[in-house]
Design a protein around this motif. Structure first.
Motif, PDB file in Angstrom:
ATOM      1  N   ALA A  82     153.412 -21.311  56.061  1.00  0.00           N
ATOM      2  CA  ALA A  82     153.472 -19.850  56.033  1.00  0.00           C
ATOM      3  C   ALA A  82     153.530 -19.315  57.459  1.00  0.00           C
ATOM      4  O   ALA A  82     152.884 -19.848  58.367  1.00  0.00           O
ATOM      5  CB  ALA A  82     152.259 -19.283  55.302  1.00  0.00           C
ATOM      6  N   ARG A  83     154.307 -18.269  57.667  1.00  0.00           N
ATOM      7  CA  ARG A  83     154.446 -17.704  59.005  1.00  0.00           C
ATOM      8  C   ARG A  83     153.157 -17.022  59.452  1.00  0.00           C
ATOM      9  O   ARG A  83     152.745 -17.125  60.609  1.00  0.00           O
ATOM     10  CB  ARG A  83     155.601 -16.706  59.031  1.00  0.00           C
ATOM     11  N   LYS A  84     152.498 -16.330  58.529  1.00  0.00           N
ATOM     12  CA  LYS A  84     151.277 -15.601  58.845  1.00  0.00           C
ATOM     13  C   LYS A  84     150.420 -15.523  57.590  1.00  0.00           C
ATOM     14  O   LYS A  84     150.941 -15.282  56.497  1.00  0.00           O
ATOM     15  CB  LYS A  84     151.610 -14.191  59.355  1.00  0.00           C
ATOM     16  N   VAL A  85     149.127 -15.733  57.742  1.00  0.00           N
ATOM     17  CA  VAL A  85     148.201 -15.684  56.612  1.00  0.00           C
ATOM     18  C   VAL A  85     147.150 -14.618  56.904  1.00  0.00           C
ATOM     19  O   VAL A  85     146.452 -14.681  57.925  1.00  0.00           O
ATOM     20  CB  VAL A  85     147.522 -17.043  56.365  1.00  0.00           C
ATOM     21  N   THR A  86     147.046 -13.639  56.019  1.00  0.00           N
ATOM     22  CA  THR A  86     146.086 -12.543  56.164  1.00  0.00           C
ATOM     23  C   THR A  86     145.096 -12.587  55.010  1.00  0.00           C
ATOM     24  O   THR A  86     145.499 -12.642  53.841  1.00  0.00           O
ATOM     25  CB  THR A  86     146.799 -11.182  56.183  1.00  0.00           C
ATOM     26  N   ALA A  87     143.819 -12.569  55.337  1.00  0.00           N
ATOM     27  CA  ALA A  87     142.765 -12.542  54.319  1.00  0.00           C
ATOM     28  C   ALA A  87     142.371 -11.094  54.062  1.00  0.00           C
ATOM     29  O   ALA A  87     141.914 -10.396  54.973  1.00  0.00           O
ATOM     30  CB  ALA A  87     141.560 -13.354  54.778  1.00  0.00           C
ATOM     31  N   VAL A  88     142.568 -10.640  52.832  1.00  0.00           N
ATOM     32  CA  VAL A  88     142.201  -9.281  52.426  1.00  0.00           C
ATOM     33  C   VAL A  88     140.861  -9.381  51.698  1.00  0.00           C
ATOM     34  O   VAL A  88     140.792  -9.867  50.566  1.00  0.00           O
ATOM     35  CB  VAL A  88     143.282  -8.656  51.527  1.00  0.00           C
ATOM     36  N   ILE A  89     139.801  -8.928  52.357  1.00  0.00           N
ATOM     37  CA  ILE A  89     138.440  -9.078  51.834  1.00  0.00           C
ATOM     38  C   ILE A  89     137.823  -7.686  51.722  1.00  0.00           C
ATOM     39  O   ILE A  89     137.197  -7.197  52.670  1.00  0.00           O
ATOM     40  CB  ILE A  89     137.591  -9.975  52.755  1.00  0.00           C
ATOM     41  N   PRO A  90     137.995  -7.005  50.588  1.00  0.00           N
ATOM     42  CA  PRO A  90     137.465  -5.632  50.468  1.00  0.00           C
ATOM     43  C   PRO A  90     135.963  -5.542  50.732  1.00  0.00           C
ATOM     44  O   PRO A  90     135.511  -4.663  51.468  1.00  0.00           O
ATOM     45  CB  PRO A  90     137.810  -5.254  49.024  1.00  0.00           C
ATOM     46  N   CYS A  91     135.182  -6.426  50.117  1.00  0.00           N
ATOM     47  CA  CYS A  91     133.733  -6.478  50.362  1.00  0.00           C
ATOM     48  C   CYS A  91     133.445  -7.767  51.120  1.00  0.00           C
ATOM     49  O   CYS A  91     133.487  -8.852  50.543  1.00  0.00           O
ATOM     50  CB  CYS A  91     132.958  -6.430  49.041  1.00  0.00           C
ATOM     51  N   ILE A 287     142.535 -10.291  59.426  1.00  0.00           N
ATOM     52  CA  ILE A 287     141.521  -9.947  58.429  1.00  0.00           C
ATOM     53  C   ILE A 287     141.636  -8.459  58.120  1.00  0.00           C
ATOM     54  O   ILE A 287     141.722  -7.633  59.033  1.00  0.00           O
ATOM     55  CB  ILE A 287     140.093 -10.263  58.927  1.00  0.00           C
ATOM     56  N   ILE A 288     141.636  -8.121  56.829  1.00  0.00           N
ATOM     57  CA  ILE A 288     141.594  -6.724  56.397  1.00  0.00           C
ATOM     58  C   ILE A 288     140.370  -6.562  55.504  1.00  0.00           C
ATOM     59  O   ILE A 288     140.210  -7.293  54.519  1.00  0.00           O
ATOM     60  CB  ILE A 288     142.863  -6.317  55.619  1.00  0.00           C
ATOM     61  N   THR A 289     139.518  -5.620  55.831  1.00  0.00           N
ATOM     62  CA  THR A 289     138.313  -5.387  55.047  1.00  0.00           C
ATOM     63  C   THR A 289     138.029  -3.892  55.023  1.00  0.00           C
ATOM     64  O   THR A 289     138.802  -3.087  55.551  1.00  0.00           O
ATOM     65  CB  THR A 289     137.120  -6.173  55.629  1.00  0.00           C
ATOM     66  N   MET A 290     136.905  -3.516  54.416  1.00  0.00           N
ATOM     67  CA  MET A 290     136.552  -2.098  54.311  1.00  0.00           C
ATOM     68  C   MET A 290     135.055  -1.920  54.500  1.00  0.00           C
ATOM     69  O   MET A 290     134.253  -2.644  53.898  1.00  0.00           O
ATOM     70  CB  MET A 290     136.980  -1.524  52.956  1.00  0.00           C
ATOM     71  N   ASP A 291     134.685  -0.953  55.315  1.00  0.00           N
ATOM     72  CA  ASP A 291     133.292  -0.544  55.528  1.00  0.00           C
ATOM     73  C   ASP A 291     132.375  -1.738  55.775  1.00  0.00           C
ATOM     74  O   ASP A 291     131.458  -2.026  55.000  1.00  0.00           O
ATOM     75  CB  ASP A 291     132.787   0.262  54.325  1.00  0.00           C
ATOM     76  N   LEU A 292     132.619  -2.435  56.876  1.00  0.00           N
ATOM     77  CA  LEU A 292     131.699  -3.498  57.270  1.00  0.00           C
ATOM     78  C   LEU A 292     130.301  -2.923  57.458  1.00  0.00           C
ATOM     79  O   LEU A 292     130.137  -1.848  58.037  1.00  0.00           O
ATOM     80  CB  LEU A 292     132.168  -4.147  58.573  1.00  0.00           C
ATOM     81  N   HIS A 293     129.308  -3.643  56.973  1.00  0.00           N
ATOM     82  CA  HIS A 293     127.936  -3.156  57.109  1.00  0.00           C
ATOM     83  C   HIS A 293     127.564  -2.993  58.580  1.00  0.00           C
ATOM     84  O   HIS A 293     126.892  -2.030  58.955  1.00  0.00           O
ATOM     85  CB  HIS A 293     126.978  -4.128  56.421  1.00  0.00           C
ATOM     86  N   ASP A 294     127.987  -3.927  59.413  1.00  0.00           N
ATOM     87  CA  ASP A 294     127.815  -3.833  60.862  1.00  0.00           C
ATOM     88  C   ASP A 294     129.195  -3.889  61.499  1.00  0.00           C
ATOM     89  O   ASP A 294     129.823  -4.950  61.519  1.00  0.00           O
ATOM     90  CB  ASP A 294     126.947  -4.980  61.395  1.00  0.00           C
ATOM     91  N   PHE A 464     144.452  -0.231  50.485  1.00  0.00           N
ATOM     92  CA  PHE A 464     144.791  -1.600  50.880  1.00  0.00           C
ATOM     93  C   PHE A 464     146.289  -1.861  50.752  1.00  0.00           C
ATOM     94  O   PHE A 464     146.865  -2.591  51.574  1.00  0.00           O
ATOM     95  CB  PHE A 464     143.993  -2.594  50.031  1.00  0.00           C
ATOM     96  N   ALA A 465     146.920  -1.285  49.751  1.00  0.00           N
ATOM     97  CA  ALA A 465     148.367  -1.463  49.605  1.00  0.00           C
ATOM     98  C   ALA A 465     149.110  -0.857  50.792  1.00  0.00           C
ATOM     99  O   ALA A 465     150.044  -1.469  51.341  1.00  0.00           O
ATOM    100  CB  ALA A 465     148.840  -0.833  48.296  1.00  0.00           C
ATOM    101  N   GLU A 466     148.703   0.335  51.204  1.00  0.00           N
ATOM    102  CA  GLU A 466     149.356   0.971  52.354  1.00  0.00           C
ATOM    103  C   GLU A 466     149.068   0.205  53.640  1.00  0.00           C
ATOM    104  O   GLU A 466     149.941   0.097  54.517  1.00  0.00           O
ATOM    105  CB  GLU A 466     148.877   2.418  52.473  1.00  0.00           C
ATOM    106  N   ALA A 467     147.863  -0.339  53.768  1.00  0.00           N
ATOM    107  CA  ALA A 467     147.542  -1.136  54.952  1.00  0.00           C
ATOM    108  C   ALA A 467     148.411  -2.391  55.006  1.00  0.00           C
ATOM    109  O   ALA A 467     148.929  -2.756  56.077  1.00  0.00           O
ATOM    110  CB  ALA A 467     146.065  -1.509  54.940  1.00  0.00           C
ATOM    111  N   ILE A 468     148.591  -3.052  53.873  1.00  0.00           N
ATOM    112  CA  ILE A 468     149.441  -4.250  53.840  1.00  0.00           C
ATOM    113  C   ILE A 468     150.881  -3.889  54.178  1.00  0.00           C
ATOM    114  O   ILE A 468     151.560  -4.597  54.939  1.00  0.00           O
ATOM    115  CB  ILE A 468     149.344  -4.920  52.457  1.00  0.00           C
ATOM    116  N   ARG A 469     151.375  -2.785  53.638  1.00  0.00           N
ATOM    117  CA  ARG A 469     152.753  -2.378  53.922  1.00  0.00           C
ATOM    118  C   ARG A 469     152.946  -2.090  55.405  1.00  0.00           C
ATOM    119  O   ARG A 469     153.944  -2.518  56.014  1.00  0.00           O
ATOM    120  CB  ARG A 469     153.110  -1.134  53.099  1.00  0.00           C
ATOM    121  N   ARG A 470     152.012  -1.366  55.998  1.00  0.00           N
ATOM    122  CA  ARG A 470     152.137  -1.014  57.413  1.00  0.00           C
ATOM    123  C   ARG A 470     152.020  -2.246  58.309  1.00  0.00           C
ATOM    124  O   ARG A 470     152.757  -2.379  59.298  1.00  0.00           O
ATOM    125  CB  ARG A 470     151.059   0.020  57.786  1.00  0.00           C
ATOM    126  N   ILE A 471     151.109  -3.138  57.995  1.00  0.00           N
ATOM    127  CA  ILE A 471     150.962  -4.342  58.814  1.00  0.00           C
ATOM    128  C   ILE A 471     152.198  -5.228  58.693  1.00  0.00           C
ATOM    129  O   ILE A 471     152.685  -5.791  59.687  1.00  0.00           O
ATOM    130  CB  ILE A 471     149.685  -5.102  58.396  1.00  0.00           C
TER     131      ILE A 471
END
Length: 486
Positions: A82-91, A287-294, A464-471
């Motif tokens: 794969a050319r690039k691997v992105t982990a989408v981890i909402p929580c 890495i794509i995530t949302m609202d990291l606790h820290d 997340f869909a818009e973030a993936i499209r933009r990236i």
């Protein structure tokens, strides 16, 4: 969209399907199995050569199994070119683990091997805790090169000095040896003073004795005080080693009740660094995530991390679903979430309140502590909106709601990004004074919706869909920090 593949993990396949539906592409096939010994087996169902791969896996359910599954999927796609691997981890998993190597009420002492105990003296100045330091006479410290000004106090260690007749060693016990050494030092200091008067134009450089590793803060002057000794570079025939005083027979009285019993804690695992290293070692490029606790968790990575915010979605929900929201009060259930709540309050021009938890040591001096929750702000006869990033056991959010009701709140909303709701959290929510709990679908909420009528869900798939499209297209994602995609 071309050259893109999106795979779903076992934790939240419904969210991955919603993201693909939003992007207008099919979800890529994959097979996930477990052997009889519970080992995970992953098979990628299509070619990912020279593709941008996005793997959606949330940190919920069986967190450890799901995280290992994510690592194996990343490694499988990387192995498949794969050319690039992105982990989408909402929580993001393990985001709440402490990162400091010691507890806030103490740092552990280093253990000294039993065979080396005799090589260490104990330093005590009446204020600092006992700290092991190496003795000078065992060759651990580098001896000073010149005279140390001052008189010698009795100490249990021997002293080596050089005179014209050669090096001599004085025993620490006989007092005449101490008097003789003091006499020698005074004579040498007097001679140096005479030399200084004859050479007023000579500039002397003062240096301090140092340890082999460059440290000099543990050296003591001859009078036993905890200060650095000044050494002259002028010619001298006396070399005195620093002496470590013995600790007092009894430690000093604690400054406050319970201080002596707090003690030191064991080292805690740096799980944040470990999680980041595992993802990077497996082959993740992004890495794509949302609202990291820290938010500082991003610093553990050497790859890009996009931490998306749920604040635009929460602001939209407040505007559309809460009547007369401008008269309500935004409340943070703890001091750690104050910044998160104030951002929403400022955007909507609303009042803000804070719940502060104060811990006190009991008057008896025991280690047990009592905590009081105090409300800072006015909520009487007002609608309150609690803002928090994560709810696991729901203790904090339900106690905060009870405090708000006791202070006159008429209605209470709770807006939470990651509603894990483990254990008896749902039963606690049912019994609480919260009228409505609004959560995102960063983790599956089907069971929670059926178990409690107070639960309402807002969808984060468009973000997340818009973030993936933009990236994927090389565009900026900063638009998502302030706005909701339509």
């Amino acid at each position: 969209m071309r050259n893109i593949s999106i795979f779903a993990g076992s934790s939240h396949p419904a969210l991955a399907e919603s993201i693909c539906e939003r992007l207008g592409i099919p979800l890529s096939p994959s097979t996930k199995n477990k052997f009889s010994n519970k080992e995970t087996n992953i098979e990628i169902g299509e070619s990912v050569r020279d593709m941008d791969v996005y793997i959606v896996q949330s940190g919920c359910g069986n967190v450890n199994d799901n995280f290992m599954e994510l690592l194996i999927m990343i490694a499988a796609c990387r192995t498949a070119s794969a050319r690039k691997v992105t982990a989408v981890i909402p929580c993001f998993p393990y985001a709440r683990q402490p990162e400091s190597p010691y507890k806030k009420n103490g740092m552990p002492l280093s253990r000294v091997p039993p065979e080396e105990v005799d090589k260490y003296a104990v330093l005590w100045d009446g204020k600092l805790p006992i700290t092991p330091v190496p003795r000078a006479l065992d060759g651990i410290l580098e001896p000073p090169r010149n005279v140390v000004s001052g008189r010698l106090s009795p100490a249990p260690a021997s002293v080596v000095f050089n005179v014209e007749d050669g090096p001599q060693v004085l025993s620490p016990t006989p007092s005449r040896n101490l008097r003789a050494l003091n006499t020698v030092i005074e004579n040498v200091i007097s001679d140096e003073s005479d030399d200084d008067e004859d050479n007023d134009d000579d500039d002397e450089e003062e240096i301090t004795p140092s340890l082999p590793n460059g440290r000099s803060d543990s050296l003591l002057s001859l009078d036993g005080s905890r200060r650095l000794s000044t050494i002259s570079k002028s010619n001298s025939n006396v070399s005195v080693l620093p002496l470590a005083p013995q600790p007092p027979a009894h430690p000093p009285t604690p400054a406050f009740p319970g201080a002596a019993s707090v003690g030191y804690k064991h080292w805690t695992a740096r799980s944040g660094t470990l999680i980041a290293n595992l993802l990077m070692t497996a082959g993740a490029d992004h890495i794509i995530t949302m609202d990291l606790h820290d938010p500082q968790f991003q610093g553990f990575f050497d790859i890009p991390v996009d931490n998306l915010y749920s604040q635009p979605l929460l602001v939209k929900y407040i505007k559309e679903k809460i009547p007369d929201y401008h008269k309500a009060v935004v409340v943070s259930p703890d001091a750690g979430g104050a910044k998160r709540a104030t951002v929403i309050a400022d955007k909507l021009n609303m009042d803000f309140a804070l719940i502060h938890k104060e811990r006190r040591i009991n008057a008896t001096g025991s280690t047990a502590s009592s905590s009081d929750m105090m409300l800072v702000g006015d909520v009487k006869d007002k609608v309150c909106i609690l803002i928090d990033d994560i709810a696991d056991t729901s203790f904090t959010i339900t106690k905060a709601a009870k405090l708000l009701e006791n202070n006159g709140a008429t209605k209470i909303y709770a807006l939470i990004t990651h509603a894990i709701m483990s254990g008896d959290a749902m039963a606690r929510i049912k019994r609480s004074h919260i009228d409505e709990v609004v959560v995102s679908n960063s983790v599956p909420q089907e069971e929670h919706l059926s178990a409690c009528s107070k639960i309402k869900v807002f969808d984060i798939a468009p973000v997340f869909a818009e973030a993936i499209r933009r990236i994927h297209n090389g565009e900026s994602v900063s638009f998502l920090f302030e706005s909701v995609p339509y």
